[in-house]
Write an enzyme that holds these catalytic residues in place. Structure first.
Site, PDB file in Angstrom:
ATOM      1  N   LEU A 173       0.872  -1.163   0.000  1.00  8.73           N
ATOM      2  CA  LEU A 173       0.000   0.000   0.000  1.00  8.73           C
ATOM      3  C   LEU A 173       0.912   1.217   0.000  1.00  8.73           C
ATOM      4  CD1 LEU A 173      -2.732  -0.941   2.662  1.00  8.73           C
ATOM      5  CD2 LEU A 173      -2.915  -1.061   0.179  1.00  8.73           C
ATOM      6  N   ASP A 174       0.655   2.163  -0.902  1.00  4.58           N
ATOM      7  CA  ASP A 174       1.545   3.318  -0.961  1.00  4.58           C
ATOM      8  C   ASP A 174       1.348   4.203   0.269  1.00  4.58           C
ATOM      9  OD1 ASP A 174      -0.461   5.502  -1.558  1.00  4.58           O
ATOM     10  OD2 ASP A 174      -0.805   4.257  -3.320  1.00  4.58           O
ATOM     11  N   LYS A 175       2.196   5.194   0.379  1.00  2.00           N
ATOM     12  CA  LYS A 175       2.230   6.036   1.581  1.00  2.00           C
ATOM     13  C   LYS A 175       0.892   6.706   1.856  1.00  2.00           C
ATOM     14  CE  LYS A 175       4.692  10.054   3.462  1.00  2.00           C
ATOM     15  NZ  LYS A 175       5.740  11.070   3.217  1.00  2.00           N
ATOM     16  N   THR A 177      -2.093   5.628   1.044  1.00  2.00           N
ATOM     17  CA  THR A 177      -3.207   4.677   1.076  1.00  2.00           C
ATOM     18  C   THR A 177      -3.262   4.007   2.443  1.00  2.00           C
ATOM     19  OG1 THR A 177      -2.975   4.233  -1.293  1.00  2.00           O
ATOM     20  CG2 THR A 177      -4.223   2.636  -0.006  1.00  2.00           C
TER      21      THR A 177
END
Length: 424
Positions: A173-175, A177
């Site tokens: 999960l990106d930063k 999200t």
């Protein structure tokens, strides 16, 4: 080089500290003492040398329930410290048997027989946990010094980042999200969940920066479910995704693959920005009432729930039926429902291999222009074949043909021919 006297009188000390690298040198040293007739030389059996050389063989073995390990290695593999630090824990009596008996460094014990400071140890391998990741934390390795931002391991006990095998995230999960993130030290489980072939669907709640409603929303549903959408920078189309609008600015998206910033790029392709993104479930396992930034151990029932979610066929059928039923999709789309499912399955297999997917009626891939949504123009709900004039057709064989004309391809062919000739 060791002298004969050293070999004769000091071989015991050398043997005590022998490693796998020095085992052969020790054996040669002992034999040299024999050949020179040293009266003090005493033979060392190869079996004892092998025992010393393999003394650290269990260093990388996981702490499996029911399998005895040296107590200091058991604690180190569970992340309670380095091996020497765990030896101190044993010598100080902080790590004992469950019945209170003291342990000595080197004692082989079972995981269930050891307590630390009177409390049981962390679960053995395989360990799987679920985390409600907040925004602002980066999914990376705990020892990645290149990332100045907070890491997800900052939300977990420090020892979790030092376990052996490594406790890694299942997907990323990106930063920016948030939501459900699974972590496990079971490599096979990671592969099963991440593989598109397994059909593990992830459900996300999306908040958009601008309203998406009416015919634009219906066109977006059809586009995401088509299985022909190719994002900018990709070579293969996305697998069909399910879009359900929860409001003008909120939507729910289900996908079964995890490309780089996939959902953000999907909405960017239709001219919309995602301002908030949260993963709600993985397979049949939902976030539930787990508070943000909190985690918990996963049970076997939780792991089974991941694989008990709807199948790929059910998701695709529901997505296509929803898009066709709510948007007045053309009759050709409704009639080709089963054909579309077959195409989606073929696209999944080819996406795994990194090759572009092929339609059942033609050997080509249609690349839709970013920002161009079929049927999104006013008064043109069913664009039919009119949009085909606005698409760029990429013939699959053209890329292969260009590659075979390069010098690199010719050099590889020549090298292969030489290898075959040498083998014959």
């Amino acid at each position: 080089m060791l002298s004969r006297s050293c070999c004769a009188s000091g071989h015991k000390n050398v043997g005590l500290h022998a490693s796998a690298v020095g085992a052969a040198r020790l054996e040669a040293c002992v034999l040299r003492g024999w050949l020179h007739g040293s009266v003090h030389a005493r033979p060392i059996s190869l079996q004892s040398v092998q025992v010393k050389a393999k003394a650290d063989d269990d260093d990388d073995e996981p702490a499996v329930a029911g399998k005895p390990l040296r107590v200091e290695r058991l604690l180190a593999n569970l992340g309670y410290g380095k091996r020497k630090e765990c030896q101190i824990l044993v010598n100080k009596g902080r790590a004992t048997r469950a019945n209170g008996d003291r342990l000595k460094v080197g004692d082989k014990v079972l995981h269930s027989d050891v307590v630390l400071d009177g409390e049981g140890l962390d679960p053995p391998y395989p360990l799987t946990i679920m985390l409600n990741k907040p925004v602002g934390y980066v999914v990376t390795t705990p020892d990645d010094d290149r990332i100045p931002d907070p890491k997800i391991y900052d939300l977990l006990p420090y020892r979790f980042g030092r376990r052996r095998p490594f406790l890694s995230s299942v997907g990323r999960l990106d930063k920016e999200t948030s939501g459900l993130l699974l972590l496990t030290d079971d490599g096979q489980l990671v592969h099963k969940i991440n593989s598109p072939k397994k059909g593990i669907w992830k459900v996300y709640e999306v908040t958009l920066g601008a309203p998406l409603a009416g015919k634009d929303a219906e066109a977006a549903e059809r586009k995401f479910a088509s299985g022909t959408l190719i994002l900018k920078g990709d070579l293969t189309p996305l697998l069909p995704a399910k879009l359900v609008m929860l409001g003008e600015n909120k939507a729910q998206v289900s996908i079964c693959e995890g490309r780089y910033h996939q959902i953000r790029r999907m909405f960017a392709s239709i001219g919309h920005e995602v301002v908030k993104l949260q993963r709600q479930s993985v397979g049949g396992l939902s976030l539930g009432d787990l508070p943000e930034s909190e985690w918990r151990f996963m049970t076997q029932a939780d792991i089974e729930a991941v694989f008990s979610g709807p199948s790929t066929e059910e998701f695709i059928a529901a997505s296509r039926a929803s898009a066709a039923g709510t948007s007045g999709a053309p009759a050709r789309l409704k009639a080709s429902s089963s054909e579309g499912q077959q195409h989606s399955a073929a696209a999944a297999a080819k996406t795994k291999a990194g090759a572009p997917s092929r339609g059942s009626s033609s050997q080509r891939v249609v690349v839709q222009k970013e920002g161009d949504i079929p049927g999104s123009r006013a008064g043109d709900e069913d664009s039919g074949s009119g949009d085909e004039e606005d698409t760029a057709v990429v013939v699959e064989s053209s890329g292969t043909k260009r590659y075979k004309e390069t010098e690199r391809w010719k050099r590889r062919r020549e090298a292969l021919k030489k290898m075959v000739a040498a083998a014959e």
